[in-house]
Every structure is written in C-alpha cells, then in structure tokens.
Design an enzyme around this catalytic site. Structure first.
Site, PDB file in Angstrom:
ATOM      1  N   ASP A   1      46.739  26.048  32.942  1.00  0.00           N
ATOM      2  CA  ASP A   1      45.293  25.127  33.189  1.00  0.00           C
ATOM      3  C   ASP A   1      45.752  24.098  32.706  1.00  0.00           C
ATOM      4  OD1 ASP A   1      42.141  25.960  33.239  1.00  0.00           O
ATOM      5  OD2 ASP A   1      42.979  23.595  33.182  1.00  0.00           O
TER       6      ASP A   1
ATOM      7  N   GLN B   1      31.688  28.098  37.361  1.00  0.00           N
ATOM      8  CA  GLN B   1      32.766  27.967  38.780  1.00  0.00           C
ATOM      9  C   GLN B   1      33.276  27.044  39.294  1.00  0.00           C
ATOM     10  OE1 GLN B   1      33.325  31.665  41.111  1.00  0.00           O
ATOM     11  NE2 GLN B   1      34.713  31.404  41.739  1.00  0.00           N
TER      12      GLN B   1
ATOM     13  N   HIS C   1      40.206  33.977  39.014  1.00  0.00           N
ATOM     14  CA  HIS C   1      40.640  33.416  38.071  1.00  0.00           C
ATOM     15  C   HIS C   1      40.518  34.389  36.563  1.00  0.00           C
ATOM     16  CE1 HIS C   1      38.745  29.698  39.104  1.00  0.00           C
ATOM     17  NE2 HIS C   1      38.597  29.942  37.450  1.00  0.00           N
TER      18      HIS C   1
END
Ligand code: 5GP
Ligand code: ZN
Length: 123
Positions: A39, A103, A109
C-alpha cells in the site's frame, strides 16, 4: 453498453493501471489472476493489498462463478502474510466496500495489515 461501461471504469482505475504497469508499485506477488503489492500509504509496519487482475469493483460484484478467484485472493493474502512475518502474532485482513465500508478505490482488494495490534470494534 455493458462492455463499454466496464471499459470506462477500467481505463480510470488506479489498480488496473498498476496491473498494466502504467503506475509503478512495489510488487510482492503476481500470477495469472492475482497481484499483491505494498500500500502506498501504509497504516501499519506491514500493509499490502491483494487484488484480482480482472476489474471487479467491490465484493458486492462477486458471483458464485468467482468462487475460485475469491478463494485465491484470500489464501494468497494468508500465505503472503505468513511469508512477511505475520504468522505468529496475526494480522488484520480487511475488505472495504462502497461508501459505508470506506472504500476509496473501486477495484476489489484485500488489505493485509500486520506488525502491530488493532482494536475492535472499528471506529
Ligand atoms: P480502500 O480505502 O479503497 O479500502 O483502500 C485503497 C488503498 O489503496 C488505500 O489504502 C490507499 O493507500 C491505496 N492506494 C491508493 N492509490 C494507490 C497507488 O497508486 N498505489 C498503491 N500502492 N496504493 C494505493
Ligand atoms: Zn480496476
């Protein structure tokens, strides 16, 4: 019509661009169906994402015919979490969905967050 809507979403999707190599990422794992990468804004010492290579907007869009893919995402998230050192103390596995789920990227994901503890319930 349906196809062109999907195409428009994919063309504007950050994660589809990562899959195509148009946006750089720190890749951890890749196969025919799945990509895992760190990330960009980590929320814990270990924070990576596992995504399907097919553009699926969120978990609500999964069909029963996607069972294998959904299983691959989850088991791959688990395997990679162990490889990255989360096996003993565990980790948080998260799938945010739409507005209420928080989200922000509309491509399914799984977050894997490790290296620290998390509270419950979430805020
Ligand atoms: P969501 O809020 O949709 O569950 O999570 C989206 C995640 O994608 C966020 O944690 C965010 O930091 C991450 N992210 C957004 N853009 C990029 C990017 O361009 N590269 C990477 N590696 N991560 C990104
Ligand atoms: Zn996408």
């Amino acid at each position: 019509m349906f196809y062109s809507n999907i195409k428009i979403s994919m063309d504007n999707c950050i994660f589809c661009k990562i899959i195509k190599g148009e946006i750089p990422s720190k890749k951890i794992y890749e196969d025919e169906d799945v990509l895992a990468f760190y990330d960009a804004a980590p929320q814990s010492p270990i924070h990576f994402l596992v995504i399907p290579k097919r553009h699926i907007k969120n978990i609500m869009e999964l069909e029963l015919s996607d069972q294998n893919l959904a299983g691959n995402l989850l088991v791959r998230a688990q395997k990679l979490s162990i490889e990255l050192g989360c096996g003993e103390k565990g980790a948080r596995f998260v799938i945010n969905c739409k507005e209420y789920g928080g989200q922000t990227v509309d491509h399914l994901h799984v977050h894997v967050l490790g290296g620290r503890s998390f509270g419950w319930p979430p805020g």
